[in-house]
Write an enzyme that holds these catalytic residues in place. Sequence first.
Site, PDB file in Angstrom:
ATOM      1  N   SER A  35      -2.839 -12.918   2.948  1.00  0.00           N
ATOM      2  CA  SER A  35      -3.202 -12.723   1.529  1.00  0.00           C
ATOM      3  C   SER A  35      -2.073 -13.189   0.611  1.00  0.00           C
ATOM      4  CB  SER A  35      -3.581 -11.263   1.240  1.00  0.00           C
ATOM      5  OG  SER A  35      -2.443 -10.439   1.120  1.00  0.00           O
ATOM      6  N   LYS A  64       0.812  -1.225   0.000  1.00  0.00           N
ATOM      7  CA  LYS A  64       0.000   0.000   0.000  1.00  0.00           C
ATOM      8  C   LYS A  64       0.843   1.271   0.000  1.00  0.00           C
ATOM      9  CE  LYS A  64      -3.796  -0.377  -0.278  1.00  0.00           C
ATOM     10  NZ  LYS A  64      -4.717  -0.840  -1.362  1.00  0.00           N
TER      11      LYS A  64
HETATM   12  N1  PMP Z   1      -3.413  -7.923   0.735  1.00  0.00           N
HETATM   13  C1  PMP Z   1      -3.319  -7.082   1.787  1.00  0.00           C
HETATM   14  C2  PMP Z   1      -2.729  -7.582   3.052  1.00  0.00           C
HETATM   15  C3  PMP Z   1      -3.808  -5.769   1.680  1.00  0.00           C
HETATM   16  O1  PMP Z   1      -3.717  -4.932   2.731  1.00  0.00           O
HETATM   17  C4  PMP Z   1      -4.388  -5.343   0.471  1.00  0.00           C
HETATM   18  C5  PMP Z   1      -4.898  -3.934   0.351  1.00  0.00           C
HETATM   19  N2  PMP Z   1      -6.191  -3.772   0.860  1.00  0.00           N
HETATM   20  C6  PMP Z   1      -4.485  -6.259  -0.590  1.00  0.00           C
HETATM   21  C7  PMP Z   1      -3.966  -7.531  -0.420  1.00  0.00           C
HETATM   22  C8  PMP Z   1      -5.174  -5.915  -1.888  1.00  0.00           C
HETATM   23  O2  PMP Z   1      -4.556  -4.893  -2.611  1.00  0.00           O
HETATM   24  P1  PMP Z   1      -5.403  -3.893  -3.496  1.00  0.00           P
HETATM   25  O3  PMP Z   1      -6.059  -2.912  -2.545  1.00  0.00           O
HETATM   26  O4  PMP Z   1      -4.422  -3.233  -4.394  1.00  0.00           O
HETATM   27  O5  PMP Z   1      -6.432  -4.675  -4.232  1.00  0.00           O
END
Ligand code: PMP
Length: 355
Positions: A282, A55
């Site tokens: 994630s 981020k």
């Molecule tokens: N994984 C994590 C741990 C995140 O914090 C985020 C951001 N919300 C994402 C994946 C997904 O990224 P994006 O917001 O670019 O879709």
Amino acid sequence: MIAIKETSDPYARRLIGLKGMIGNTPLLAIHFNFNGRERVIHAKAEHMNMTGSIKDRMAYHILADAYRLGRLQPEDTIVEATSGNTGISFAALGRALGHPVEIFMPDWMSQERVSLIRSLGAKICPVSREQGGFHGSIRFSEQRAGASPHVFLPCQFSNCANVEAHEETTGPEIWRQLEVLSKEPDAFVAGVGTGGTIMGVGRYLRRRRKAIKIHPVEPSESPTLSTGHKVGQHRIQGVSDEFIPAIVDLNELDHVIAVNDGDAILMAQKLARDLGLAVGISSGANFIAALMAQNELGADAVVATVFADSNKKYLSTDLLRDEPVREGYLSPKISLSHFEAVRKYKDCQATCGSY
Ligand code: PMP
């Protein structure tokens, strides 16, 4: 492309300093055995960014872009509704640029998150379930902005600069680091939170290679993308919020890949225990999704993804507990071997500046 030249402007000088701490992360070529066959999946080590997550790219790009366009003044207060990595990124970057930062977040978020954001000098504005939780946080942040002309709202779910950050940095970095390995990507997969990563990287890679598959990833337990609204509960923090974000256009993407949150947890544990890659849940989900895309395309297909953050915010969650293995999980069939870390780009001595 945001060009901030050598300058005596103290704000621009701070931006240049921050730029050097964000992006240009290593691309990991992770070697493993699956069902008796050697395989490789490629993942950008985004947990190595300044505050430990992908981020930072979005926060930097939104702030630099707004400053360049005159939409963000040095005395403005940055206000954002978020519970996770975004709050940490805006707190760190916002304070480093001299702004007051206020983060509206549901009051049931973990103490680690609250403490991390506070430690960076930002103010936390807790929002209870009765006040509307996550949706309430968004409403309060908008009200706060409406009441003062000196508030800057980044609006990550609808701000095109979020997609641009990945189209101009993450995507080209993946392409150029694969070049070092004499490879071109056949597929890219990423879990969708705001969708900035999948849309931005997807757009860049598709321009370079029309036939590439771009798969968004969501938890099987809470398929927001497939249904269009919030369904069920899941444990892959940072993805699959309660709606399809405005910057996501599913027509530009290939089919959604669904991953069980338990399989994602087991995979993240394996990456930490067997390779020392201390990544978040994630990232485990993205690895499993990359393997599923590879299963569709063939064992030698070049599939890339991202490890969005580190495990540090999940130390009090199921990531540190024994997770039961269930029928159909892929992680138990994966035996991790080693990884190569590509830091350089072809024709470059060191990493290249990408902003
Ligand atoms: N994984 C994590 C741990 C995140 O914090 C985020 C951001 N919300 C994402 C994946 C997904 O990224 P994006 O917001 O670019 O879709």
